[in-house]
Design an enzyme around this catalytic site. Structure first.
Site, PDB file in Angstrom:
ATOM      1  N   HIS A 179      19.065  -2.884  -1.242  1.00 47.25           N
ATOM      2  CA  HIS A 179      18.708  -2.825  -2.662  1.00 47.25           C
ATOM      3  C   HIS A 179      17.558  -1.830  -2.881  1.00 47.25           C
ATOM      4  O   HIS A 179      16.535  -1.903  -2.186  1.00 47.25           O
ATOM      5  CB  HIS A 179      18.288  -4.237  -3.126  1.00 47.25           C
ATOM      6  CG  HIS A 179      17.803  -4.290  -4.539  1.00 47.25           C
ATOM      7  ND1 HIS A 179      16.716  -5.062  -4.920  1.00 47.25           N
ATOM      8  CD2 HIS A 179      18.231  -3.671  -5.658  1.00 47.25           C
ATOM      9  CE1 HIS A 179      16.518  -4.933  -6.218  1.00 47.25           C
ATOM     10  NE2 HIS A 179      17.425  -4.087  -6.692  1.00 47.25           N
TER      11      HIS A 179
HETATM   12 CA    CA Z   1      21.613   0.419  -2.653  1.00 49.74          CA
END
Ligand code: CA
Ligand code: ZLV
Ligand code: ZN
Length: 388
Positions: A179
């Site tokens: 992320h």
């Molecule tokens: Ca990513």
């Protein structure tokens, strides 16, 4: 030379510095700046450098770094001393942790990869490049006053801040398997940057543990950043077909709604099959299709690197993506040229290693099509709240 010609009326700038590649995080650490040497060797053996404006990047200045990072953190980063292995001093700014070790030349390393992304962004702002590339950048976890996940300085945030001087709206897209939390957090409260990260998410275990579908921006509707963070959480084993469909569908929707005037694409290569830390089954073709799609939008495009822990595959992907940027991908001989430096590193089960063939145990695909469609439905709904 292998069909490489400079595209007419289309400029690609390539920002790199061989000094970056010489840094070592430590023997057992998965981040190997040497992968950049491997990528550069491949890019140059195909002759792709002749079709780009190439720049040896400079170090970012303290002032430039402090556009985002706190002065205290930058001072500590500059003066931090390599710790003895048994030194268990408290870790200020998370420096000296096993993810973010203090190594010889750390500050120079950070200043160089940040300088390259800042310069690349400026090339786009001045309209001297249509696509600008910095494979040494893409270090998306670094925070204002904290290192995190192998990232010390957030070159992406610094580059976007440059783009915002000229561009009203920037779309940030992140295909690293992790992320892109640092970039998301930096632009959490503005409607001038939309962030989109596609990543492995399992609730808490997989680093950094954030990036659920519901994480869409600040809660308060009065905050302009509301709805401008887009997260695509995936399970292990996603393949090219699903990944590329998802990418084109979601990026297409974001572009229609947000109308970015510049795009930054973080091309973390740990989303590839066979990556030492990754969990996906994306191939060089699928990863490259994301770059090709962004190029096809004809919006100034900054390409940065990111993760990628199986060096031969990182080099393959970024060389292939460089060829897409300059538009010679269809003309390349897939067999890696005989004079490529370190060619033996690309050999595995074949004596004729190719650019696009990567080796990796296929991982079972835990992403049902139904789930993929639900993600698209949820983001479709989210984007309705983004003002046009
Ligand atoms: Ca990513
Ligand atoms: O690819 O690490 O899981 C952009 C990027 O996105 C963790 N770190 C942290 C949280 C507590 N732990 C473990 C600390 C381990 C330190 C050394 C490794 C060493 C050997 C093999 C694997 C790892 C490792 N570390 C795997 N995953 C982690 C993550 C950080 C991932 C950063 C991804 C960076 C460049
Ligand atoms: Zn990663």
């Amino acid at each position: 030379m292998n069909g490489i010609v400079r595209p007419k009326g289309y400029n690609v700038s390539w920002h790199s510095n061989p000094d970056i590649e010489k840094h070592h995080f430590g023997h057992a650490h998965p981040m190997k700046p040497w992968r950049l040497t491997l990528a550069k060797g491949l890019i140059m053996s195909y002759g792709m450098h002749t079709a780009m404006d190439t720049y040896v990047s400079r170090m970012a200045t303290r002032e430039e770094l402090e556009d985002f990072h706190s002065a205290e953190y930058m001072e500590y980063l500059k003066t931090a001393k390599v710790a003895l292995p048994d030194d268990d001093n408290p870790k200020e700014f998370n420096l000296g942790s096993s993810d973010c070790p203090i190594f010889e030349g750390l500050f120079n390393y950070c200043s160089m990869y940040a300088g390259a992304s800042i310069d690349a962004a400026r090339k786009l702002c001045n309209e001297e490049a249509d696509i600008a590339i910095n494979w040494s950048g893409g270090l998306h976890h670094a925070k204002k006053a904290e290192s995190s996940g192998f990232c010390y300085v957030n070159d992406i945030v610094l580059a976007i801040l440059q783009l915002l001087r000229k561009h009203p709206r920037v779309l940030y897209i992140d295909i690293d398997v992790h992320h892109g939390d640092g970039v998301e957090e930096a632009f959490w409260s503005t409607d001038r940057v939309m962030t989109l990260s596609i990543h492995k998410y399992d609730g808490y275990q997989f680093f950094p543990g954030t990036g659920d579908l519901d994480r869409t921006g600040p809660d308060s509707e009065e905050n302009p950043g509301a709805h401008h963070a887009i997260n695509v959480p995936l399970a292990d084993g996603i393949d090219d077909e699903q990944y590329v469909w998802l990418f084109k569908t979601i990026v297409g929707m974001c572009v229609d709604r947000f109308r970015p005037t510049a795009i930054v694409l973080q091309c973390g290569a740990d989303s590839l099959a066979g990556d030492r830390l990754g969990r996906f089954n994306v191939q060089v073709q699928g990863h490259g299709a994301c770059v090709a799609y962004c190029k096809s939008l004809n919006i100034p495009l900054l390409l940065v690197g990111g993760g990628g822990y199986t060096p031969r595959n990182v080099a393959r992907a970024w060389a292939h993506e460089t060829s897409i940027a300059i538009g010679c991908d269809a003309n390349l001989n897939p067999i890696i040229p005989a004079h490529t430096p370190y060619r033996s590193h690309f050999r595995h089960d074949t004596i004729f290693p190719t650019l696009d063939q990567i080796l990796g145990e296929p991982r079972p695909n835990k992403n049902p099509d139904k789930k993929i469609r639900e993600i698209v439905a949820s983001i479709t709904e989210q984007l309705r709240f983004v003002n046009m």
